[in-house]
Design a protein around this motif. Structure first.
Motif, mmCIF file in Angstrom:
data_model
loop_
_atom_site.group_PDB
_atom_site.id
_atom_site.type_symbol
_atom_site.label_atom_id
_atom_site.label_comp_id
_atom_site.label_asym_id
_atom_site.label_seq_id
_atom_site.Cartn_x
_atom_site.Cartn_y
_atom_site.Cartn_z
ATOM 1 N N ARG A 1 -12.399 0.327 17.866
ATOM 2 C CA ARG A 1 -13.324 -0.745 18.274
ATOM 3 C C ARG A 1 -13.388 -0.851 19.798
ATOM 4 N NH1 ARG A 1 -15.120 -4.987 15.246
ATOM 5 N NH2 ARG A 1 -16.801 -5.925 16.440
ATOM 6 N N PHE A 2 -12.282 -1.148 20.407
ATOM 7 C CA PHE A 2 -12.097 -1.001 21.845
ATOM 8 C C PHE A 2 -10.599 -1.024 22.076
ATOM 9 C CE2 PHE A 2 -12.401 -5.669 23.626
ATOM 10 C CZ PHE A 2 -11.773 -6.191 22.508
ATOM 11 N N ALA A 3 -10.180 -0.618 23.256
ATOM 12 C CA ALA A 3 -8.754 -0.414 23.498
ATOM 13 C C ALA A 3 -7.894 -1.620 23.131
ATOM 14 C CB ALA A 3 -8.536 -0.001 24.953
ATOM 15 N N PRO A 4 -8.293 -2.861 23.459
ATOM 16 C CA PRO A 4 -7.416 -3.990 23.137
ATOM 17 C C PRO A 4 -7.170 -4.196 21.645
ATOM 18 C CG PRO A 4 -8.984 -4.628 24.834
ATOM 19 C CD PRO A 4 -9.415 -3.281 24.325
ATOM 20 N N SER A 5 -8.012 -3.649 20.782
ATOM 21 C CA SER A 5 -7.832 -3.850 19.340
ATOM 22 C C SER A 5 -7.063 -2.709 18.690
ATOM 23 C CB SER A 5 -9.191 -4.000 18.648
ATOM 24 O OG SER A 5 -9.908 -2.779 18.681
ATOM 25 N N CYS A 6 -6.559 -1.781 19.492
ATOM 26 C CA CYS A 6 -5.865 -0.612 18.943
ATOM 27 C C CYS A 6 -4.525 -0.407 19.645
ATOM 28 C CB CYS A 6 -6.707 0.646 19.118
ATOM 29 S SG CYS A 6 -8.293 0.616 18.268
ATOM 30 N N SER A 7 -3.513 -0.082 18.857
ATOM 31 C CA SER A 7 -2.223 0.299 19.434
ATOM 32 C C SER A 7 -2.324 1.707 20.014
ATOM 33 C CB SER A 7 -1.145 0.262 18.353
ATOM 34 O OG SER A 7 -1.415 1.257 17.354
ATOM 35 N N THR A 8 -1.379 2.050 20.865
ATOM 36 C CA THR A 8 -1.369 3.405 21.411
ATOM 37 C C THR A 8 -1.185 4.433 20.308
ATOM 38 O OG1 THR A 8 1.007 3.202 21.872
ATOM 39 C CG2 THR A 8 -0.501 2.670 23.662
ATOM 40 N N THR A 9 -0.417 4.071 19.288
ATOM 41 C CA THR A 9 -0.219 4.990 18.151
ATOM 42 C C THR A 9 -1.543 5.279 17.459
ATOM 43 O OG1 THR A 9 2.038 4.196 17.788
ATOM 44 C CG2 THR A 9 0.973 5.338 15.960
ATOM 45 N N LEU A 10 -2.309 4.234 17.179
ATOM 46 C CA LEU A 10 -3.593 4.427 16.505
ATOM 47 C C LEU A 10 -4.566 5.199 17.380
ATOM 48 C CD1 LEU A 10 -5.480 3.988 14.136
ATOM 49 C CD2 LEU A 10 -6.061 1.737 15.073
ATOM 50 N N LEU A 11 -4.627 4.887 18.660
ATOM 51 C CA LEU A 11 -5.525 5.625 19.554
ATOM 52 C C LEU A 11 -5.188 7.120 19.533
ATOM 53 C CD1 LEU A 11 -5.679 3.222 22.651
ATOM 54 C CD2 LEU A 11 -7.532 3.690 21.029
ATOM 55 N N GLY A 12 -3.907 7.431 19.565
ATOM 56 C CA GLY A 12 -3.498 8.829 19.515
ATOM 57 C C GLY A 12 -3.875 9.508 18.214
ATOM 58 N N GLN A 13 -3.716 8.791 17.108
ATOM 59 C CA GLN A 13 -4.078 9.353 15.807
ATOM 60 C C GLN A 13 -5.588 9.604 15.720
ATOM 61 O OE1 GLN A 13 -2.503 6.321 13.238
ATOM 62 N NE2 GLN A 13 -0.469 7.250 13.089
ATOM 63 N N LEU A 14 -6.375 8.673 16.212
ATOM 64 C CA LEU A 14 -7.829 8.832 16.163
ATOM 65 C C LEU A 14 -8.286 9.979 17.060
ATOM 66 C CD1 LEU A 14 -8.923 5.079 16.177
ATOM 67 C CD2 LEU A 14 -8.772 6.627 14.220
ATOM 68 N N GLY A 15 -7.651 10.116 18.210
ATOM 69 C CA GLY A 15 -7.981 11.243 19.073
ATOM 70 C C GLY A 15 -7.698 12.570 18.405
ATOM 71 N N SER B 1 -15.189 -1.376 29.678
ATOM 72 C CA SER B 1 -15.550 -2.101 30.908
ATOM 73 C C SER B 1 -16.820 -2.919 30.741
ATOM 74 C CB SER B 1 -15.704 -1.110 32.068
ATOM 75 O OG SER B 1 -14.477 -0.494 32.360
ATOM 76 N N GLU B 2 -16.836 -3.738 29.682
ATOM 77 C CA GLU B 2 -18.019 -4.557 29.420
ATOM 78 C C GLU B 2 -18.029 -5.785 30.320
ATOM 79 O OE1 GLU B 2 -20.303 -6.630 25.587
ATOM 80 O OE2 GLU B 2 -18.585 -5.289 25.286
ATOM 81 N N ASN B 3 -16.881 -6.503 30.376
ATOM 82 C CA ASN B 3 -16.820 -7.608 31.332
ATOM 83 C C ASN B 3 -15.469 -7.612 32.053
ATOM 84 O OD1 ASN B 3 -14.888 -9.066 29.847
ATOM 85 N ND2 ASN B 3 -16.270 -10.744 29.322
ATOM 86 N N LYS B 4 -15.367 -8.388 33.108
ATOM 87 C CA LYS B 4 -14.194 -8.322 33.982
ATOM 88 C C LYS B 4 -12.943 -8.865 33.308
ATOM 89 C CE LYS B 4 -16.777 -8.370 38.311
ATOM 90 N NZ LYS B 4 -17.044 -9.082 39.593
ATOM 91 N N GLU B 5 -13.099 -9.885 32.471
ATOM 92 C CA GLU B 5 -11.948 -10.421 31.743
ATOM 93 C C GLU B 5 -11.353 -9.366 30.828
ATOM 94 O OE1 GLU B 5 -10.868 -14.193 28.774
ATOM 95 O OE2 GLU B 5 -12.963 -13.687 29.205
ATOM 96 N N GLU B 6 -12.206 -8.594 30.162
ATOM 97 C CA GLU B 6 -11.761 -7.509 29.281
ATOM 98 C C GLU B 6 -11.020 -6.432 30.074
ATOM 99 O OE1 GLU B 6 -13.996 -3.758 27.050
ATOM 100 O OE2 GLU B 6 -14.993 -5.111 28.484
ATOM 101 N N VAL B 7 -11.550 -6.050 31.237
ATOM 102 C CA VAL B 7 -10.914 -5.023 32.066
ATOM 103 C C VAL B 7 -9.514 -5.475 32.484
ATOM 104 C CG1 VAL B 7 -11.059 -3.764 34.244
ATOM 105 C CG2 VAL B 7 -13.119 -4.113 32.876
ATOM 106 N N LYS B 8 -9.401 -6.745 32.869
ATOM 107 C CA LYS B 8 -8.097 -7.290 33.264
ATOM 108 C C LYS B 8 -7.124 -7.261 32.090
ATOM 109 C CE LYS B 8 -5.933 -11.491 35.071
ATOM 110 N NZ LYS B 8 -6.155 -12.901 35.500
ATOM 111 N N TRP B 9 -7.620 -7.599 30.906
ATOM 112 C CA TRP B 9 -6.782 -7.613 29.703
ATOM 113 C C TRP B 9 -6.259 -6.219 29.388
ATOM 114 C CZ3 TRP B 9 -8.740 -8.588 24.055
ATOM 115 C CH2 TRP B 9 -7.661 -8.911 23.235
ATOM 116 N N VAL B 10 -7.104 -5.219 29.521
ATOM 117 C CA VAL B 10 -6.689 -3.837 29.260
ATOM 118 C C VAL B 10 -5.561 -3.431 30.206
ATOM 119 C CG1 VAL B 10 -7.439 -1.419 29.371
ATOM 120 C CG2 VAL B 10 -8.868 -3.122 28.217
#
Length: 375
Positions: free
Chosen positions: A138-152, A167-176
């Motif tokens: 969905r986007f990086a904040p909704s995925c663990s590093t493990t899941l991101l690696g598996q999907l890749g 990088s949709e909005n600045k609050e999201e970028v800060k959260w990442v």
């Protein structure tokens, strides 16, 4: 004219399109989006909404759509079947998310997400000639590093398309930055998990740095410009000219329902308007022309989805994905007072037209609009 290519649309959000535009992105997701998407475990509800969004986008001239569905595998498969049945070319993504900090019942475990993604990809080996799966964290904040690696890894071993948000909005970028402190940037989060390839399309990118855009160019990844939602959710304004100067592939997306309209014509108009706002802010800025934006809505979109060998324009050897546009349609929104050049007719259609002007839609040489039984 060539059919239009929507490089980013949430089919599952269509039920509330045109409403719920009063909050910024992260609050909007928690208040409106996640509760609605959780309903798609109900296949009858999914069928109703997905049937209407496919029909509506086809009537509005979208011959190719890159869809987000939900975390529900069976409903995501249903969306692909419906798109294929109505004759729309589509990429369909089963959403993957093993983290949800607010609507906690709308997420998967890491193992569920991996296993259901594999089941979903395997099922798409069935004969849906116009539909392909797209791996969809969905986007990086909704995925663990493990899941991101598996999907890749899933995408790499099967040579699949990939889509997400960035990088949709600045609050999201800060959260990442807080969630992934070891990553150099938002782009690096995806890149380090093999999720930036020449088959990747990332929505928004309003706040990407020049260095991040260089990574996009080097990997062949593309950006989906979604101006309607960028403005509606007060997320930011993508500098399209800067993306183009970095030689990054770029298409347009409606981004329903952050974007209020399922019509690519709305995305075309807001792309032009955003460009003009940037010119107001900086008189030295080179405003986009309607010809450039028309290209983004057609060939640019097909390039962004790595489908330009099949569609996007009328080059010999490509599939015939086309619209027959009648600028002088009875009771339509365009009034003509003299013989106009083809260029002027196109400009009028892009600025004034709607589905009443789209007489016929063709995908892969087959007329799909008007729908069978409505002639």
């Amino acid at each position: 004219m060539p059919g239009m290519v929507d490089t980013h649309i949430h089919a599952s959000q269509y039920s509330y399109a045109g409403t719920a535009l009063d909050l910024p992105l992260l609050q909007w997701l928690n208040t409106y989006t996640f509760p609605v998407e959780a309903r798609y475990k109900d296949l009858e509800f999914a069928r109703r909404v997905y049937t209407q969004v496919v029909k509506r986008t086809l009537r509005n001239g979208t011959t190719t759509a890159c869809y987000f569905a939900t975390i529900h595998t069976d409903a995501s498969l249903l969306l692909g079947q419906i798109a294929n049945d109505f004759g729309q070319r589509a990429l369909v993504g089963k959403v993957c998310m093993d983290r949800n900090y607010t609507v906690k019942h709308y997420k998967e475990t890491t193992q569920e997400s991996q296993e259901e993604t594999l089941r979903w990809v395997q099922t798409y080996k069935l004969p849906y000639p116009l539909v392909k799966p797209v791996v969809t964290p969905r986007f990086a904040p909704s995925c663990s590093t493990t899941l991101l690696g598996q999907l890749g890894e899933i995408a790499k071993t099967r040579d699949l398309h990939i889509q997400s948000h960035i990088s949709e909005n600045k609050e999201e970028v800060k959260w990442v930055k807080e969630l992934f402190p070891d990553s150099q940037s938002y782009t690096d989060v995806y890149h380090s998990h093999n999720l930036l390839t020449n088959k990747t399309v990332m929505a928004h990118g309003c706040h990407l740095t020049d260095k991040e855009l260089d990574v996009f160019r080097e990997t062949g990844a593309s950006v989906s410009h979604c101006p309607c939602s960028n403005i509606s959710l007060c997320s930011g304004m993508l500098d399209v000219r800067r993306v183009m100067k970095h030689k990054v592939k770029l298409g347009l997306g409606t981004d329903v329902a952050g974007g209020y309209s399922p019509s690519m014509l709305a995305a075309v108009r807001q792309t032009l308007e955003t460009s003009k706002v940037l010119t107001i802010q900086d008189p030295e800025y080179q405003t986009l022309s309607f010809e450039e934006v028309f290209r983004l809505a057609t060939l640019g979109g097909s390039q962004a989805l790595s489908m330009d060998g099949q569609t996007g324009n009328f080059e010999v050897g490509k599939d015939f994905d086309a619209l027959r546009v009648n600028s002088d349609a009875a009771e339509g929104p365009i009034d003509l007072f003299q013989i106009e050049t083809p260029k002027n007719l196109l400009e009028k259609f892009l600025n004034l037209g709607d589905d009443r002007n789209i007489a016929e839609v063709y995908v892969a040489g087959k007329m799909v609009v008007p729908f069978p039984g409505t002639l």
